[in-house]
Motif scaffolding. Sequence first.
Motif, short mmCIF file in Angstrom:
data_model
loop_
_atom_site.label_atom_id
_atom_site.label_comp_id
_atom_site.label_asym_id
_atom_site.label_seq_id
_atom_site.Cartn_x
_atom_site.Cartn_y
_atom_site.Cartn_z
N GLN A 69 0.82 -1.21 0.00
CA GLN A 69 0.00 0.00 0.00
C GLN A 69 0.86 1.26 0.00
O GLN A 69 0.54 2.24 -0.67
CB GLN A 69 -0.93 0.01 1.20
N THR A 129 0.14 1.98 -4.37
CA THR A 129 -1.09 2.78 -4.52
C THR A 129 -0.78 4.20 -4.97
O THR A 129 -1.62 4.85 -5.62
CB THR A 129 -1.89 2.81 -3.21
N PRO A 140 -7.91 -5.17 8.89
CA PRO A 140 -7.44 -4.13 7.97
C PRO A 140 -7.70 -2.71 8.43
O PRO A 140 -7.02 -1.79 7.99
CB PRO A 140 -8.21 -4.45 6.67
N VAL A 141 -8.66 -2.52 9.34
CA VAL A 141 -8.91 -1.17 9.86
C VAL A 141 -7.80 -0.75 10.82
O VAL A 141 -7.21 0.33 10.68
CB VAL A 141 -10.29 -1.10 10.55
N VAL A 146 -7.72 0.19 5.33
CA VAL A 146 -9.02 0.66 4.86
C VAL A 146 -9.66 1.55 5.91
O VAL A 146 -9.32 1.47 7.10
CB VAL A 146 -9.96 -0.52 4.54
N ASN A 147 -10.60 2.37 5.48
CA ASN A 147 -11.33 3.23 6.42
C ASN A 147 -12.35 2.44 7.22
O ASN A 147 -12.57 2.71 8.40
CB ASN A 147 -12.02 4.36 5.66
N PRO A 180 -14.16 0.61 2.11
CA PRO A 180 -12.71 0.77 2.25
C PRO A 180 -12.21 2.18 1.97
O PRO A 180 -11.32 2.68 2.64
CB PRO A 180 -12.15 -0.24 1.25
N THR A 228 -8.88 -3.22 -1.22
CA THR A 228 -9.85 -4.03 -0.48
C THR A 228 -9.33 -5.46 -0.51
O THR A 228 -8.21 -5.70 -0.93
CB THR A 228 -11.27 -3.90 -1.08
N ALA A 282 -12.72 0.96 -3.69
CA ALA A 282 -13.15 1.91 -2.66
C ALA A 282 -14.54 1.60 -2.14
O ALA A 282 -14.87 1.91 -0.99
CB ALA A 282 -13.11 3.34 -3.22
N VAL A 332 -14.75 -5.26 2.32
CA VAL A 332 -13.82 -6.32 2.69
C VAL A 332 -14.63 -7.57 3.04
O VAL A 332 -15.62 -7.50 3.77
CB VAL A 332 -12.95 -5.91 3.89
#
Length: 363
Positions: free
Chosen positions: A130, A134, A148-149, A154-155, A160, A165, A313, A317
């Motif tokens: 990432q 990215t 992943p948060v 991801v948000n 995400p 994702t 986006a 997930v």
Amino acid sequence: MKNIIKKVLSAALAASLALSLAACSGGNNAAGSVSSSGSAGSASQTGDGKEYKVGIVKFMDHASLDQIESKVQQELDAKSAELGVNFNYADYTFNGQGDSTTLNQIAAQLVDDGVDVVVPIATSAAQVMQSVVTEKGIPIIFAAVSDPVTAKLVNSMDAPGGNITGVSDALNTDMIFDMMVAVNPDIQKVGLLYSKSEDSSKKPIEEAKAYLDAHNIAYVEKTGTNTDEVSSAVDSLIGEKVEAIFTPTDNTVMSAELAIFEKLNDAKIPHYTGADSFALNGAFFGYGVDYDDLGAKTADMVADLLVNGADPATTPVVVLAHETATINTETCQAIGLDLDDVKAAFATLGIGVEEITTAKSFE
């Protein structure tokens, strides 16, 4: 020119990892080299045969990550035939050997190769990818990222919010401890064995402490960042006379399992873990997602992204369900537990048992 760059990179990675290779479990792939397993998917005769470059980056060698990598590749081959395209992963598959410098070099190489997507396997690999790819507009579909948060990939799980994702192997920590208590209702002290360097272990260890505190069960924490340190941590836990040990989906401990399970067997201490691959490598117990299913779902998401234009986006997930406890029957006997009694205890929680014996990798 590209081939020359790859040769230079492979040589550099091999030199930089001469010391770290000894700490990794098994594996036939040299760091930074193309995987020897699998091949580029062949295009269907009915399709247009368009090629998509798929970068696959495994954090290190061990049974869980090897299993995921293999299944991703198998499913990409199947999708190539089904969709009439060519998912070329064979030229872009790398092994980070658990080293951040190597992972950064791999990320730079994948950018140079102009891959269409990157598939990092495990949290640490996803974080490095990432941070590099990215920025170049290359999307990521990760595999086996437990949280992943918390890992800041991801948000949120549902939205995400970035160009990334994937599929999570989030752990049902409370269920593991429910099973531990079902087997030994009078348990008084538990060992927590993990690596502080892995974000994937942070949340389940916090959950473990909360569970144990709520049930008035004492615990002892020991950590390690390589096989030798994990082995020493196990010695300390044995000395502390813990009655069971818990490890989440921790790559460092997973890579050391073959080196520690006999110590635990001799001490009659059951090792409860977050994946069936631990049990394959000698631990008493593993509980978590099916990594074949996880690998297949990851590949399906790659195909949806590249062929159908799915937006990372807004693609939630995926978190797979937990269904089966895996018991190493040899270890179960060695530590003095009766398999039928264990099965009966788990049945009270609605959990079935899959039996396995010790081996280095899945067939």
